[in-house]
Design a protein around this motif. Structure first.
Motif, PDB file in Angstrom:
ATOM      1  N   VAL B 108      33.542  44.406  29.877  1.00  0.00           N
ATOM      2  CA  VAL B 108      34.784  43.827  29.364  1.00  0.00           C
ATOM      3  C   VAL B 108      35.415  44.916  28.523  1.00  0.00           C
ATOM      4  N   GLY B 109      36.492  45.498  29.031  1.00  0.00           N
ATOM      5  CA  GLY B 109      37.102  46.622  28.311  1.00  0.00           C
ATOM      6  C   GLY B 109      36.088  47.735  28.169  1.00  0.00           C
ATOM      7  N   ASP B 110      35.848  48.154  26.928  1.00  0.00           N
ATOM      8  CA  ASP B 110      34.905  49.248  26.686  1.00  0.00           C
ATOM      9  C   ASP B 110      33.465  48.784  26.583  1.00  0.00           C
ATOM     10  N   ARG B 111      33.284  47.479  26.466  1.00  0.00           N
ATOM     11  CA  ARG B 111      31.908  46.978  26.322  1.00  0.00           C
ATOM     12  C   ARG B 111      31.266  46.868  27.690  1.00  0.00           C
ATOM     13  N   LYS B 112      30.186  47.630  27.867  1.00  0.00           N
ATOM     14  CA  LYS B 112      29.490  47.607  29.153  1.00  0.00           C
ATOM     15  C   LYS B 112      28.011  47.403  28.905  1.00  0.00           C
ATOM     16  N   PHE B 113      27.441  46.491  29.642  1.00  0.00           N
ATOM     17  CA  PHE B 113      26.011  46.255  29.486  1.00  0.00           C
ATOM     18  C   PHE B 113      25.366  46.081  30.854  1.00  0.00           C
ATOM     19  N   GLU B 150      24.488  32.391  26.366  1.00  0.00           N
ATOM     20  CA  GLU B 150      25.034  32.561  25.025  1.00  0.00           C
ATOM     21  C   GLU B 150      24.897  34.010  24.548  1.00  0.00           C
ATOM     22  N   SER B 151      23.706  34.609  24.806  1.00  0.00           N
ATOM     23  CA  SER B 151      23.507  35.964  24.284  1.00  0.00           C
ATOM     24  C   SER B 151      24.408  36.971  24.997  1.00  0.00           C
ATOM     25  N   VAL B 152      24.634  36.776  26.309  1.00  0.00           N
ATOM     26  CA  VAL B 152      25.556  37.661  27.025  1.00  0.00           C
ATOM     27  C   VAL B 152      26.972  37.453  26.486  1.00  0.00           C
ATOM     28  N   ALA B 153      27.325  36.185  26.231  1.00  0.00           N
ATOM     29  CA  ALA B 153      28.656  35.891  25.702  1.00  0.00           C
ATOM     30  C   ALA B 153      28.869  36.614  24.379  1.00  0.00           C
ATOM     31  N   THR B 154      27.847  36.562  23.513  1.00  0.00           N
ATOM     32  CA  THR B 154      27.974  37.221  22.216  1.00  0.00           C
ATOM     33  C   THR B 154      28.089  38.741  22.391  1.00  0.00           C
ATOM     34  N   ALA B 155      27.278  39.282  23.313  1.00  0.00           N
ATOM     35  CA  ALA B 155      27.302  40.729  23.508  1.00  0.00           C
ATOM     36  C   ALA B 155      28.663  41.193  24.015  1.00  0.00           C
ATOM     37  N   LEU B 156      29.242  40.427  24.940  1.00  0.00           N
ATOM     38  CA  LEU B 156      30.494  40.878  25.568  1.00  0.00           C
ATOM     39  C   LEU B 156      31.735  40.487  24.769  1.00  0.00           C
ATOM     40  N   PHE B 157      31.698  39.316  24.167  1.00  0.00           N
ATOM     41  CA  PHE B 157      32.941  38.803  23.571  1.00  0.00           C
ATOM     42  C   PHE B 157      32.875  38.607  22.056  1.00  0.00           C
ATOM     43  N   GLY B 158      31.713  38.812  21.471  1.00  0.00           N
ATOM     44  CA  GLY B 158      31.600  38.595  20.035  1.00  0.00           C
ATOM     45  C   GLY B 158      31.913  37.153  19.696  1.00  0.00           C
ATOM     46  N   ASP B 159      32.820  36.955  18.762  1.00  0.00           N
ATOM     47  CA  ASP B 159      33.119  35.599  18.307  1.00  0.00           C
ATOM     48  C   ASP B 159      34.238  34.926  19.101  1.00  0.00           C
ATOM     49  N   THR B 160      34.928  35.677  19.960  1.00  0.00           N
ATOM     50  CA  THR B 160      36.050  35.065  20.667  1.00  0.00           C
ATOM     51  C   THR B 160      35.574  34.172  21.802  1.00  0.00           C
ATOM     52  N   ASP B 161      36.387  33.203  22.153  1.00  0.00           N
ATOM     53  CA  ASP B 161      36.032  32.240  23.196  1.00  0.00           C
ATOM     54  C   ASP B 161      36.057  32.931  24.557  1.00  0.00           C
ATOM     55  N   PRO B 162      34.938  32.964  25.266  1.00  0.00           N
ATOM     56  CA  PRO B 162      34.903  33.702  26.539  1.00  0.00           C
ATOM     57  C   PRO B 162      35.541  32.961  27.718  1.00  0.00           C
ATOM     58  N   LYS B 165      38.097  34.290  30.396  1.00  0.00           N
ATOM     59  CA  LYS B 165      38.210  35.744  30.258  1.00  0.00           C
ATOM     60  C   LYS B 165      37.650  36.393  31.536  1.00  0.00           C
ATOM     61  N   ILE B 166      38.041  37.661  31.742  1.00  0.00           N
ATOM     62  CA  ILE B 166      37.637  38.360  32.971  1.00  0.00           C
ATOM     63  C   ILE B 166      36.523  39.365  32.664  1.00  0.00           C
ATOM     64  N   ILE B 167      35.495  39.369  33.527  1.00  0.00           N
ATOM     65  CA  ILE B 167      34.410  40.359  33.422  1.00  0.00           C
ATOM     66  C   ILE B 167      34.416  41.170  34.716  1.00  0.00           C
ATOM     67  N   LYS B 168      34.231  42.489  34.596  1.00  0.00           N
ATOM     68  CA  LYS B 168      34.141  43.322  35.800  1.00  0.00           C
ATOM     69  C   LYS B 168      32.665  43.535  36.102  1.00  0.00           C
ATOM     70  N   VAL B 169      32.252  43.155  37.328  1.00  0.00           N
ATOM     71  CA  VAL B 169      30.847  43.243  37.706  1.00  0.00           C
ATOM     72  C   VAL B 169      30.621  44.504  38.531  1.00  0.00           C
ATOM     73  N   ASN B 171      31.462  47.354  38.234  1.00  0.00           N
ATOM     74  CA  ASN B 171      32.606  48.249  38.323  1.00  0.00           C
ATOM     75  C   ASN B 171      33.478  48.017  39.553  1.00  0.00           C
ATOM     76  N   LYS B 172      33.316  46.859  40.213  1.00  0.00           N
ATOM     77  CA  LYS B 172      34.142  46.672  41.389  1.00  0.00           C
ATOM     78  C   LYS B 172      34.765  45.293  41.539  1.00  0.00           C
ATOM     79  N   THR B 173      34.140  44.234  40.990  1.00  0.00           N
ATOM     80  CA  THR B 173      34.673  42.899  41.241  1.00  0.00           C
ATOM     81  C   THR B 173      34.983  42.191  39.926  1.00  0.00           C
ATOM     82  N   ASN B 174      36.193  41.638  39.833  1.00  0.00           N
ATOM     83  CA  ASN B 174      36.549  40.878  38.638  1.00  0.00           C
ATOM     84  C   ASN B 174      36.188  39.413  38.814  1.00  0.00           C
ATOM     85  N   VAL B 175      35.523  38.844  37.780  1.00  0.00           N
ATOM     86  CA  VAL B 175      35.199  37.419  37.826  1.00  0.00           C
ATOM     87  C   VAL B 175      35.647  36.772  36.521  1.00  0.00           C
ATOM     88  N   LYS B 176      35.883  35.441  36.608  1.00  0.00           N
ATOM     89  CA  LYS B 176      36.396  34.710  35.457  1.00  0.00           C
ATOM     90  C   LYS B 176      35.279  33.859  34.852  1.00  0.00           C
TER      91      LYS B 176
END
Lengths: 225, 792
Positions: B108-113, B150-162, B165-169, B171-176
């Motif tokens: 998500v943006g610069d956050r990659k895990f 929950e832990s992935v949500a916290t890692a990627l989005f912090g406190d904001t409501d996920p 939101k769009i996640i890139k899997v 590096n090729k596919t966008n998912v909601k």
């Protein structure tokens, strides 16, 4: 009080039989003070143990207060014992972990006496034997005479009908010994029957009657003035 | 009356501080071990119970027979699930497909895990009762959606409501994001499923998956099933047995489909000859037995010390009896005493367990906690404590209360010649358990060491593996390799279809000259690039490496020794092997590489050149440079080629070491238990020795007066204990041999049980005993004899 007829007791080890009591007969009346004497091994302690219902005999009859108890089981004997008999031992046999007060209280606990009555009885008897001031001490903190007075107090706290004393002065010096003998005499005068085993002619003279044993038999009786 | 009992008990405890300490500490250590094991067992048997449909879920599995051996596997063909759904709807409420639990890159943006997750069919979250914190269990209906933990949500989005939101899997596919679920707890099989992606997306993005839709012989997927409430696992298993075989009656592996219920996933996960052959349930039993034994050792101490002290308490018993106490009252008294000790011990146990639990969690790789609020925990541990108190208090109570008051009070009471026999028997039991545990521990460690020392057939020093999971790394082999080599940090680079620590693919369809036509041959197959041999340090037995100089090497094969032996040709180099109607020439044979279990025989494995089939990049770092400096440079190159992904790598030696983690865990636990067993047993003999010394004070005094030296007396006092330990050793040896021999049979590659292990354990136990006893013996022996002779 008690009547013993033709009592026999034999100790057996692997290959030896020792006759401790050989058709012994004996009667003790209520209110008497009887001393039992005799050389070591004559059976006097065995006799005392049987009278105290700690041990049983092979044959014969043992009437206690008009009741034949020779075939009683341990539970019934224990019950009879705790209501009627108080013990005084040569080596005091106080429980080291309990205070003077608690040692004396113990027989009342086994009788199920309630707390208020216990307190009153224990304090009365401690006054009587004059160790009230040491009531919260442990046995090791007392002199031999005080320990034996405590043991006497424990023996009489539940006002038994019979006191059995096994060489009560054996571990005491003469002053303390006399005090204990005085105490036993007082108890006897108040109506308690006392049977005492002793080696000491001096102590025996406190009694009404001396019974001499040899090889498990009564060999002589002296009635004292 | 009870008050009197407790009063005297408390005073007795206070008066004999050393004795009480030994008793309470010994008992609480035993109880703490029992409690830790109890928590461990609770955790094991409650595995997967998080899922509400625990009783009705199963994994669909199959038995296949290769080379005469029946193996059970969870890998299933894709079309099986739709067929079960269609034809057996009366038995199954749901049947869903799932991919394996693979690593994917979530950005998500610069956050990659890099996180592990599965592609699943939409009913999956419902079946496994995902607890949704946001969104819905039905969130996977949209083919480009994702449910995250929950832990992935916290890692990627912090406190904001996920949500939305769009996640890139990868590096090729966008998912909601359509939902967030509570993390699956550590004690579930699916705990590594930190997100789920829709099956539709899998079909759309991976062409091989799409192509698998009608392939009954491509076992690449997992299938989970939920039974209807009235259906029975065994009956349904019997019904669906032939469902795969019916699609290909020629299949020589004779696949038999069956259900593996969720209740057996964790504890009964091992199969032999197509049937459940146990699994972790063995450890549940083993540790359960050890726990009971350690507790028993502690109880034995208790009994021994109490009866050893009996002479001191005999007078009390006599007086109480003379005063009118009956036996049952005395028994009650002594039992209340032991209960009091148990109460103290239990409090100490809770302290000990609280202190050691974090460490025990690490040791056992769990996340357990004391169940302070669980009523069952309290009921169970309190009743266990009461039983412990009764068991350990009963023998002393019956023994002490049986004393004859006459002899006790006369002072002629002596504990009889045989009174010490039960005590000795108990010491023998303690040391038998201890010595058995020592022997077991040594054998476990020797086996681990033996497997660690096994020649692995390649060089894993400075070898790292990088997963190819984004399209950016595909197709740039030569450029990437030359850039890496240019940094000077890399000795060689290659790619392969499996890392050096696994064989991802097993294949059939091989033929060669002289092959038994009935043999259904199964080989491990690994596709490699030309530089593989140099990067992993292959050792050639005969023939040569793949070479770019021979264009024909695109159809060359290199066999490992096991494969060469399996084929049975005298000079395999230069011979042909036919695989799926294509001819390959054997150009070389290498020494066996240990790629899978270090305890198992090496699987016949074939290597061939294929640049299209690559999952792993292998990089051998330059040994002349420090690893951290090299990795820095390698990372730079990878980030340039693959900017969307974090640079994740795994050291081959670390991955290899993981293969031992299970056994090492057992080893550490066994050491822990063995040490405690010895500790408790030593506490016991320490206490016993002190009482023996006390009892024999007079004898020791007399002997000293007659001229005995301290050494003589030390011998006298230690002799008995040494005898007992020797007897224990003789009993423990065959017991330990029997069990450990059985344990070692689980491993094909195993160490021998040699005699020195037993000798060393026996000797060790002896030394420990002597050290323990000597303190008391020397103390007693050096006491002034005049003093001891004066005491009556």
């Amino acid at each position: 009080m008690l009547k013993i007829t033709d009592l026999e007791k034999i100790y057996r080890t692997e290959d030896i039989e020792t006759v401790a009591l050989n058709k012994l007969s004996l009667e003790v009346k209520k209110g008497e003070f009887v001393a039992i004497m005799g050389p070591s091994g004559c059976g006097k302690s065995t006799l005392l143990n049987i009278i105290g219902m700690l041990d049983d005999a092979e044959k014969g009859s043992f009437m206690f207060n008009g009741e034949e108890i020779i075939h009683f089981n341990e539970r019934r004997r224990a019950d009879l014992r705790k209501r009627n008999i108080g013990f005084v031992f040569q080596s005091f046999n106080l429980i080291d972990e309990l205070t003077v007060y608690e040692n004396v209280e113990l027989p009342l606990l086994y009788l199920g006496v309630d707390a208020a009555e216990r307190k009153q009885k224990v304090e009365a008897v401690l006054e009587k034997v004059q160790i009230m001031h040491r009531r919260n001490h442990f046995p090791q903190q007392l002199s031999g005479g005080q320990q034996q007075r405590c043991a006497v107090a424990r023996a009489v706290v539940n006002t038994p009908k019979l006191i059995l004393a096994d060489e009560p002065t054996g571990n005491l010096d003469s002053t303390n010994g006399n005090e204990v003998m005085q105490l036993l005499t007082e108890l006897n005068e108040a109506g308690t029957t006392v049977i005492m085993v002793t080696h000491s002619e001096h102590d025996a003279r406190f009694a009404h009657r001396i019974i001499r044993l040899l090889d498990g038999k009564v060999v002589m009786e002296n009635i004292l003035g | 009356m009870l008050q009197n009992y407790f009063k005297i008990a408390l005073r007795t405890l206070l008066r004999n501080k050393a004795f009480s300490a030994i008793n309470i500490v010994g008992l609480s250590v035993g109880m703490a071990v029992a409690m830790l094991i109890g928590l461990w067992i609770f955790d094991e048997i409650s595995f997967d119970k998080y899922h509400q449909k625990y009783d009705r879920l199963a994994q669909v599995m199959q038995n296949q027979t290769w080379n005469g051996v029946t193996g059970s596997q969870t890998a299933m063909p894709l079309p099986l699930a739709p067929e079960l759904r269609a034809k057996y709807s009366g038995d199954f409420k749901n049947v869903v497909l799932s991919s394996w639990n693979f690593e994917h890159i979530l950005a998500v943006g610069d956050r990659k895990f890099t996180k592990t997750g599965n592609f699943v069919e939409p009913k999956f979250p419902e079946m496994f009762s995902f607890k949704m914190l946001k969104g819905s269990q039905k969130g996977l209906k949209d083919p480009y959606s994702i449910l995250i933990s929950e832990s992935v949500a916290t890692a990627l989005f912090g406190d904001t409501d996920p949500i939305n939101k769009i996640i890139k899997v990868d590096n090729k596919t966008n998912v909601k994001v359509t939902g967030v679920y509570e993390d699956l707890p550590h004690n579930t099989t699916l705990s590594e499923v930190t997100y789920v992606l829709p099956w539709e997306m899998y079909l759309a993005t991976e062409s091989w998956v799409k192509n698998s839709q009608d392939q009954w012989n491509n076992n690449s997927f997992q299938t989970f099933a939920e039974l209807n409430p009235n259906a029975d696992f065994d009956k349904v298993s019997a019904k669906i047995r032939l469902v795969k075989f019916n699609h290909d009656k020629q299949d020589a592996a004779k696949p038999m489909v069956f259900l593996h219920p969720m209740s057996k996933w964790h504890l009964y996960s091992e199969f032999k000859d197509g049937k459940i052959a146990g699994g972790r349930i063995q450890f549940v039993w083993l540790f359960g037995i050890i726990g009971v034994f350690v507790l028993l050792l502690a109880c034995i101490n208790f009994m021994n010390l109490s009866t050893a002290r009996s002479e001191k308490r005999a007078k009390e018993v006599g007086v109480r009896k003379a005063i009118g106490s009956v036996r049952s009252q005395l028994i009650t008294q002594f039992l209340s005493e032991s209960l009091l000790i148990v109460v103290f011990a239990f409090v100490l146990t809770l302290v000990l367990v609280t202190l050691t639990l974090p460490w025990f969690n690490e040791l056992s790789d769990k996340k357990m906690s004391i169940l302070w609020t669980n009523p069952y925990f309290w009921i169970l541990s309190i009743s266990f404590s009461l039983i412990t108190g009764l068991v350990s208090g009963s023998y002393p109570a019956f023994y002490l209360s049986s004393f004859d008051p006459i002899r006790v009070l006369k002072g002629t009471f002596r504990v009889g010649r045989f009174a010490a026999v039960p005590r000795k028997v108990l010491v023998v039991i303690q040391f038998t358990v201890s010595v058995t545990l020592i022997i077991g521990t040594i054998i476990v460690y020797r086996q681990i060491q033996h497997a660690k020392n096994r020649p692995i057939g390649y060089s894993r020093d400075g070898l790292i593996a990088i997963n190819i999971n984004t399209p950016e790394l595909v197709g740039h082999y030569d450029a990437l390799r030359s850039d890496l080599l240019k940094t000077g940090a890399v000795y060689e680079m290659s790619q392969s279809s499996s890392p050096t620590t696994a064989v991802y693919s097993n294949q059939i369809g091989f033929n060669w000259e002289g092959k038994d036509p009935n043999l259904q041959a199964l080989f491990g197959v690994i596709a490699v690039s030309h530089d593989y041999a140099k990067s992993v340090g292959w050792q050639f037995v005969e023939g040569r490496d793949f070479s770019r100089s021979f264009s024909t090497d695109t159809s060359a094969m290199i066999l490992n020794e096991a494969a060469s032996k399996f084929i049975g040709m005298k000079n395999p180099v230069g011979k042909n092997i036919n695989w799926n109607d294509k001819n390959y020439r054997i150009v070389g044979v290498i020494k066996n590489m240990v790629m899978e279990s270090p305890y198992e025989p090496i699987k016949p494995t074939i290597f061939f050149i294929n640049y299209g089939w690559a999952n792993i990049i292998n990089v051998k770092l330059n040994p002349a440079m420090s690893a951290s400096a090299s990795l820095e440079k390698v990372g730079e190159v990878f980030r340039r080629y693959n900017p969307g992904s974090p640079f994740d790598y795994k050291f081959a030696d670390e991955q290899y070491a993981l293969k031992f983690s299970g056994e090492e865990r057992i080893g550490k636990l066994a050491t822990f238990f063995a040490c405690l067993a010895i500790f408790i047993s030593c506490l016991g003999i320490f206490g016993l020795a002190s009482f023996t010394a006390e009892q024999r004070t007079k004898e020791i005094g007399v002997r000293k007066v007659l001229g005995a030296s301290i050494f003589n007396l030390w011998q006298l006092l230690s002799k008995d204990f040494v005898m007992l330990v020797m007897i224990s050793f003789l009993i423990a040896t065959p017991i330990a041999y029997y069990f450990m021999n059985g344990w070692l049979k689980n491993y094909e590659y195993r160490s021998e049980i040699s005699w020195w292990i037993f000798a060393a354990s026996g000797f060790g136990a002896l030394i420990i005993t002597l050290l323990t006893v000597s303190y008391q013996a020397v103390k007693a022996a050096s006491a002034n004899p005049v003093k001891s002779l004066r005491t009556e």
